[in-house]
Every structure is written in C-alpha cells, then in structure tokens.
Design a protein around this motif. Structure first.
Motif, PDB file in Angstrom:
ATOM      1  N   SER A  59      10.044  -2.377   7.152  1.00 37.10           N
ATOM      2  CA  SER A  59       9.243  -3.190   8.069  1.00 37.10           C
ATOM      3  C   SER A  59       8.622  -2.366   9.191  1.00 37.10           C
ATOM      4  O   SER A  59       7.541  -2.676   9.663  1.00 37.10           O
ATOM      5  CB  SER A  59      10.114  -4.275   8.729  1.00 37.10           C
ATOM      6  N   ARG A  96      18.149 -20.239   6.434  1.00 40.05           N
ATOM      7  CA  ARG A  96      16.956 -19.432   6.115  1.00 40.05           C
ATOM      8  C   ARG A  96      15.852 -19.668   7.144  1.00 40.05           C
ATOM      9  O   ARG A  96      14.804 -19.018   7.091  1.00 40.05           O
ATOM     10  CB  ARG A  96      16.467 -19.754   4.709  1.00 40.05           C
ATOM     11  N   ASP A  97      16.111 -20.578   8.096  1.00 40.07           N
ATOM     12  CA  ASP A  97      15.130 -20.779   9.165  1.00 40.07           C
ATOM     13  C   ASP A  97      15.001 -19.561  10.070  1.00 40.07           C
ATOM     14  O   ASP A  97      14.089 -19.487  10.894  1.00 40.07           O
ATOM     15  CB  ASP A  97      15.499 -22.006  10.002  1.00 40.07           C
ATOM     16  N   LEU A 120      13.815 -17.063   9.198  1.00 40.13           N
ATOM     17  CA  LEU A 120      12.508 -16.511   8.830  1.00 40.13           C
ATOM     18  C   LEU A 120      11.383 -17.031   9.719  1.00 40.13           C
ATOM     19  O   LEU A 120      10.256 -16.527   9.659  1.00 40.13           O
ATOM     20  CB  LEU A 120      12.197 -16.825   7.364  1.00 40.13           C
ATOM     21  N   SER A 121      11.679 -18.022  10.551  1.00 45.86           N
ATOM     22  CA  SER A 121      10.638 -18.505  11.469  1.00 45.86           C
ATOM     23  C   SER A 121      10.446 -17.561  12.655  1.00 45.86           C
ATOM     24  O   SER A 121       9.470 -17.674  13.383  1.00 45.86           O
ATOM     25  CB  SER A 121      10.981 -19.911  11.973  1.00 45.86           C
ATOM     26  N   PRO A 127       8.997 -14.525  14.262  1.00 46.18           N
ATOM     27  CA  PRO A 127       7.918 -13.617  13.830  1.00 46.18           C
ATOM     28  C   PRO A 127       8.447 -12.191  13.654  1.00 46.18           C
ATOM     29  O   PRO A 127       9.188 -11.689  14.499  1.00 46.18           O
ATOM     30  CB  PRO A 127       6.907 -13.686  14.994  1.00 46.18           C
ATOM     31  N   GLY A 128       8.069 -11.554  12.570  1.00 46.71           N
ATOM     32  CA  GLY A 128       8.535 -10.190  12.324  1.00 46.71           C
ATOM     33  C   GLY A 128       9.929 -10.124  11.713  1.00 46.71           C
ATOM     34  O   GLY A 128      10.518  -9.045  11.643  1.00 46.71           O
ATOM     35  N   CYS A 129      10.442 -11.251  11.272  1.00 48.61           N
ATOM     36  CA  CYS A 129      11.789 -11.277  10.664  1.00 48.61           C
ATOM     37  C   CYS A 129      11.657 -11.334   9.149  1.00 48.61           C
ATOM     38  O   CYS A 129      10.959 -12.195   8.607  1.00 48.61           O
ATOM     39  CB  CYS A 129      12.540 -12.497  11.182  1.00 48.61           C
ATOM     40  N   HIS A 130      12.304 -10.405   8.474  1.00 47.79           N
ATOM     41  CA  HIS A 130      12.247 -10.372   7.008  1.00 47.79           C
ATOM     42  C   HIS A 130      13.639 -10.260   6.414  1.00 47.79           C
ATOM     43  O   HIS A 130      14.463  -9.464   6.858  1.00 47.79           O
ATOM     44  CB  HIS A 130      11.354  -9.228   6.528  1.00 47.79           C
ATOM     45  N   LEU A 131      13.856 -11.073   5.397  1.00 46.43           N
ATOM     46  CA  LEU A 131      15.156 -11.114   4.730  1.00 46.43           C
ATOM     47  C   LEU A 131      15.119 -10.267   3.467  1.00 46.43           C
ATOM     48  O   LEU A 131      14.144 -10.312   2.707  1.00 46.43           O
ATOM     49  CB  LEU A 131      15.484 -12.570   4.357  1.00 46.43           C
ATOM     50  N   HIS A 132      16.181  -9.489   3.263  1.00 43.09           N
ATOM     51  CA  HIS A 132      16.359  -8.764   2.000  1.00 43.09           C
ATOM     52  C   HIS A 132      17.708  -9.195   1.433  1.00 43.09           C
ATOM     53  O   HIS A 132      18.749  -8.791   1.933  1.00 43.09           O
ATOM     54  CB  HIS A 132      16.309  -7.251   2.241  1.00 43.09           C
ATOM     55  N   TRP A 133      17.664 -10.021   0.431  1.00 43.17           N
ATOM     56  CA  TRP A 133      18.864 -10.607  -0.145  1.00 43.17           C
ATOM     57  C   TRP A 133      19.135  -9.911  -1.468  1.00 43.17           C
ATOM     58  O   TRP A 133      18.246  -9.741  -2.292  1.00 43.17           O
ATOM     59  CB  TRP A 133      18.645 -12.115  -0.333  1.00 43.17           C
ATOM     60  N   PRO A 192      12.896  -9.650  -2.537  1.00 39.41           N
ATOM     61  CA  PRO A 192      13.731  -9.500  -1.344  1.00 39.41           C
ATOM     62  C   PRO A 192      14.233 -10.832  -0.780  1.00 39.41           C
ATOM     63  O   PRO A 192      15.298 -10.888  -0.162  1.00 39.41           O
ATOM     64  CB  PRO A 192      12.786  -8.815  -0.339  1.00 39.41           C
ATOM     65  N   ASP A 206       2.169  -8.508   9.190  1.00 43.93           N
ATOM     66  CA  ASP A 206       3.626  -8.553   9.126  1.00 43.93           C
ATOM     67  C   ASP A 206       4.121  -9.204   7.844  1.00 43.93           C
ATOM     68  O   ASP A 206       5.087  -8.749   7.232  1.00 43.93           O
ATOM     69  CB  ASP A 206       4.152  -9.331  10.335  1.00 43.93           C
ATOM     70  N   PRO A 247      10.235 -21.116   6.153  1.00 41.00           N
ATOM     71  CA  PRO A 247       9.280 -21.041   7.268  1.00 41.00           C
ATOM     72  C   PRO A 247       8.195 -20.006   6.976  1.00 41.00           C
ATOM     73  O   PRO A 247       8.459 -18.977   6.365  1.00 41.00           O
ATOM     74  CB  PRO A 247      10.147 -20.570   8.450  1.00 41.00           C
TER      75      PRO A 247
END
Lengths: 383, 383
Positions: free
Chosen positions: A273, A314-315, A317-318, A320-326, B21, B276, B291
């Motif tokens: 990121s 999973r909220d 992700l709201s 800004p600039g937050c990314h999940l890698h699962w 991801p 982003d 989101p």
C-alpha cells in the motif's frame, strides 16, 4: 515466465498476485507433500515437482525451513534465487552468526554452545541476562529461553537436556536493552543493483510481530546510513538475488543485526500500500531479471497483523486507505490469519486511522494498537 | 466469498487479483462455452455454471455483450449486479439513449432509425456531418460509419442495406466538434452510497483508446460538478450497484454523455497505480456489500494501452512508477494485449516519464505518446 515458490502460504500467494500482471505465473510447492499447488486456491496442479523445476525460469522460497534435500534439488537446477547458501543462513543461526562476523556486521554479543556446561562460561562472559536460542527451527518466539538471573540456569539446563547440541547448537546472546526493532527490506538484482525500502519499525507482543510502521519515525541520517551499509555488505557478501529482510536492534546511535530472512518478510507487507513497487513484485523482478522498481515510500504506512482471530467487522474497510489481506486459513491460536494495511498523508493521520481501526477489532487480539495510535497521533515529524 | 464474472478476459483477471486479498474468490464464465474457467490461467474449473451460480455471493459481468439467455439465468438468481437492465443499457444504444433522455442527461443530438429512408430526414434535421452506429455489438470503432457530406449518403445506404434495422436499429448522431473525451468512473453501493474517481482524459487513435490521463488536466469546477451530477443521476436512476463508467464529450463548458459501460472500464485501469482503491476492488466491494474504498487520486497517472504488439523491451520497468499489466493473450492486430501504468509527482514529471516510455516501445504501435508527453511536460497545473 514461470516462478516456482517453495512453500504455499500467504507469501507465495502475494507473490502470485504480484506476478500475474507482469505475465509471471507463480506456482507453489507444498514442501510436506512435495507436490505442486496453486498459491491462492491451494488446489493441486497437474505437473510433478521435477517437471515444474524444469519449466520454471526461477525457483525461490517463501520460508527458510525448506527440507535440505529439496533445496539441494532446487540448487542443482541452477535457477534457485537466493542461493541455497543464503537460504540456509536464514535457517541456521550458527551460519547466520558466522556470516555476520565474517562480513564484520555488528550484531549482539553471543556464544555458540554445543555442550550444556558451556552455559556457565557464557554467564561469566556475557553477564546474567541472556537469550538462549536453538540454532535451527526457531521461529516467532518458539524455541527460545530467557535467563534474567543466574539462579535460573539450572532450570534452563534441565529443559535443554533433551536437545542434541552437537547437531543443533544453541546460540546464547546477551540480552540487550535496545530502543526498538527496525527492519530493512531491500532487493538486489542479478547484476548487483541494490534498492532498499525505508526502515520499518516493528512492534512485537509475546514474541510475535503485531504492528509495523514505515518509514520508521525518528530515523537519523546516521542510522539510515548504517542500515544501508549493513544491507549492502550483506547482500553483496552473499551475492544475493531477490528480497532480503534484515532485522536490527537500535541501541542509541547503533544498529545491531538480530536476524536475517532470505525472502519477502512480514515487516515488508506495508509495501503493498505504501510504496510504488511492493516487496513481492520486486522479489519477482529481481529473480527473473527484470529491472527493479521504485522502493520509496509514497506515504506513511502501517501494517497490522491479524493473529489468531477471524471475527472482526469488515466495516474497517470504510477507513480511507485501509486494505485487508486475508489469507483464507482456518483460525488457530497465535496463527497469522491476515493483515491490514493503513496509509495516511502524515503520521498524525496514520495514528488517527489506527485508533479508528482499534474500534473495529477485538482489543485482546490487537493489544498494541491503542498505544501506537496515540504515539503516532502526536508525531509532527514529516516522513 | 465468491463472485462469478461473465467473461474471462483481462477485466475478470484484474477482478480476481483485486479480490484475493479480501478473501473473495473470483471465478470466470467463458460465455461461448458456458463453462467455468480460472480468470488468470483460463484453465477449466470443476463446477458447472449452475453450481457456480448457486455457490456465488454475487454475479457480475466484465462486458455488456453477454448472451441474453445467460443474463436471464443470472438475473433469476437475484445476485446479478449491476442488474440485467443496466447491463443491456450498455449493450444496446437504443436503450442507452432512452435512459439518457428519460433521466434528462445531456447527450449528442441523435435519431433512432429503423428504415433506411429515414436517413434523409436525419440529414435535414441534424446536418450533414453524422455518425451512424449499429445500436448493438458496436465496440471500439467497429460497426460505425461516418458521413461528412450529403453526397456520401447513397454509398452508406448501400453498405447498410444488409442490416435488419427493425431488429437492430441504427443510431444516427450529429458529429460534434468536441474539445476532448472525458470519462467518469464511479461506484455505487447496494445501499446507495456513491464515490467517483477524478475525471480521466482519454485519447483515441483509429477508434481505439490508446492513452488515459487522470486526473484530467484543466477540469474546471463547473465541469467537475456537472460530471458528478450526471453520474449520480445515472447511478441512482438505474439503482445501479458496482462500478459504472460514463464516457463524455467536453464541448466548452458542457459535458455530453457519449456512452455508458456497466462495468469496470479500460479508462479506469490507472486506478491500480494512481488511487488508493482500484476500480476492480471497489466493484467487488460494492457487489458483495463491503464498504467502498477511497477513490481520490494519489498522484497524476497515465494508462497506456498496448495494442496489437508484443515485442517491446521490458526495460520500460526501469522507469520509476512504471507498471506493466500483461494479459497473456496471443498477439493479434488491434488486440488489447496489456497496458502500462505510469505515476508521477506532477504532470510535468508524468510527461517526462511518458517520453521515456516512448523510447522503449515501437512508435507505430504507440502513436499518441510523443505529443501527449510533450503536452503534459509543459503543464504547470497542480493536480
């Protein structure tokens, strides 16, 4: 192009995802079954290991504890990068310390112990605050013993008595009072070009990496210079190809190398990121002979590991600039299940976002967030 | 979570890479064979289409020309996003024009023609500079005829005589002298939240998109306001879920909608590097109910299509901020083989990088680069 990765976990998966846009097909080797699997779905692939080695343009590893007969087979192909020697440096603390000493890279005062009664002399020479590590298979807090006063020695000797120290020696290190752990992730091309990412600050809890922040705040020019010199000396010294992670302790104005990882590294996950070219892409570029990509940080970034925990909103992700890698694994205690990347325009905003993130996840699984969020939110430094 | 994409080309591939991801498994449907394939390897998957529809959390499309019986089957599942109606708006210019007119969205003056002799009246009413398009299956410059003086009408009538205009009417549009083409890529969530990326400027050559630049330089507040209003009216009017691309002509201070694409879009590929959250990730987030992610541009970015060309030096990757997306297809004339994303700190630098890029690729396949590079390199505007 094809790249074969030994190991079929999240690092192989992230290499696969980085490779596909470049037209690089990444396949993974399950080192237990010695069969090929898809790095994302983990479904079996048709080819045999021998066929895949033959078809690959490059072979690499996602972890250093690959059985040696597999490494030997890979090395024989002439396509293994980094080399078997470099991989074994990461897998064996005796080799690691020898390399650091040979290349005159500062590291923790230590002794190598092959008989239990040598521990008494370690106490005399290094003091009575020691970390004792098995030289092999130590990983993320396992296989370590801490001695904080001489009286504990007999108990520790008892718990060590089952080990074959001739075969797997102990590394006894002086327990240093360091300011923080930093890591430097960098990459060296086949032709010797080196690029490094900014220093990353790593926060551990119970022996596991929980949070990384990059660029590490408060890095002086002197520390930055030292880090780059250390990296260059190591990467050149090993004639290394690919991404190499160097974990270091900062003690005042000095860096001491703690550990090397001959691969993409958890403390470099923020690069997906926060930088132009991720560590995964740069590793692939290096080993297949493509030009290296830009390693500068675009913005301050944080990486938050999700450990032993699958239930969170999973909220998040709201933000800004937050990314999940699962990683898609079954939840187990202490298991790395995934990570969350955060980016922001500056450290203060990064701290605020980290505080927001803490509101979406169970605090017991993310114990480092509130304090680190507060610390960052007070930083006025420009990254 | 699982998402099924109708179409197995590069857009499905990029959705797969964006989904992994997040723990979203994307599968693709080859609409010719009606079978499931892996979106990257294109290898067949085990499940049948019916099973995959059943197992999916959401169904979506990578192109609008999906056979209608497949769309009907998908729509029946209740999981198709955007809706069949929205997809058909993208596939059929008669529906598209009707929607634009119903929602009072400005578009090119036009007539719908179902009999060849109506063309004479079009000439009288719209003037003698016309674009005549088949209302279906028109794609990237195919199925279009241009009339620039009345004398050409008989020839054009002759070449149209084989068409069944009752079934596939013609759209006759006034040929406008517009300043440039802009597109707005945006996303609407199930609950109605809307986010849009900055406007993108698109440069075509022989009817194909060659270069996109975002944020489009020189966008006035009035144009930006209009673009957002148009997007909102369309997305709300269709109760749209997912990414929608709106292609517009800028004529002075006015935007006229040219075309809608009910999907991720070539002119949004820069979002993989310059924003982003990519359009691919945001499309998935929208249709599975996560989101929406940040859609702001991080830096100026350009996207350069690789068309009908496979032979170029991979050393272009040595340009900082340059990323290759190769689709792994057999080279054919006019075929989109991949694209290159460029990012830079400002437009001038972007222009300089584009000029560098032009040095690595055959000029005949990349005819737009030199002029656009020069234009950008003179821009002092801050994005």
């Amino acid at each position: 192009m094809r790249v074969l990765v030994y190991g079929a976990g999240q690092l192989a998966q992230m290499m696969y995802l980085a490779g596909a846009p470049l037209g690089i097909e990444v396949e993974a080797v399950d080192v237990n079954t010695e069969t090929l699997v898809h790095p994302v779905s983990k479904l079996p692939l048709e080819a045999t290991l021998a066929q895949a080695i033959e078809a690959a343009d490059a072979l690499t590893v996602e972890f250093e504890h690959v059985p040696e007969h597999l490494l030997e087979q890979a090395e024989k192909s002439g396509k293994l990068m980094p080399s078997m020697e470099a991989i074994l440096v990461g897998a064996d603390r005796v080799r690691e310390k020898a390399l650091l000493d040979n290349l005159q890279v500062a590291n923790c005062p230590h002794r190598i112990v092959t008989q239990l009664d040598e521990l008494d002399r370690c106490l005399q020479e290094l003091g009575d605050k020691l970390i004792i590590k098995a030289s092999r298979d130590g990983y993320d807090g396992y296989g370590q013993w801490r001695l904080t006063e001489a009286a504990q020695l007999e108990d520790i000797k008892a718990s060590l008595s089952g080990l074959n120290l001739q075969q797997v020696p102990l590394i006894v290190e002086q327990m240093l009072s360091f300011d923080r752990e930093l890591s430097l992730i960098g990459v060296r091309s086949k032709s010797g070009e080196i690029k490094v990412y900014p220093l990353t600050e790593n926060l551990h809890y119970q022996g596991q990496l929980h949070v990384s922040v990059a660029p590490a705040p408060g890095v002086t020019q002197a520390i930055w210079q030292q880090a780059q010199e250390i990296f260059t000396r190591l990467a050149q010294g090993m004639q290394y190809t690919g991404v190499l992670a160097v974990e270091m302790f900062q003690c005042g104005d000095t860096l001491l190398v703690n550990e090397l990882a001959p691969r993409v590294h958890n403390s470099g996950h923020w690069t997906n990121s926060g930088s132009d070219t991720s560590q995964f892409e740069n590793h692939l570029r290096a080993i297949v002979g493509l030009p290296l990509g830009d390693t500068q940080a675009r913005t301050p970034a944080a990486m938050v590991n999700i450990i032993g925990c699958g239930a969170f909103s999973r909220d998040l992700l709201s933000i800004p600039g937050c990314h999940l890698h699962w990683y898609g694994k079954t939840v187990r205690e202490k298991r790395k299940m995934g990570h969350i990347n955060l980016t922001a325009d500056n450290y203060q905003q990064l701290g605020n976002k980290m505080a927001q993130l803490a509101g979406y996840v169970p605090s017991e699984a993310f114990p480092m967030l509130p304090d680190e969020a507060e610390k960052l939110s007070k930083l006025t430094e420009k990254p």
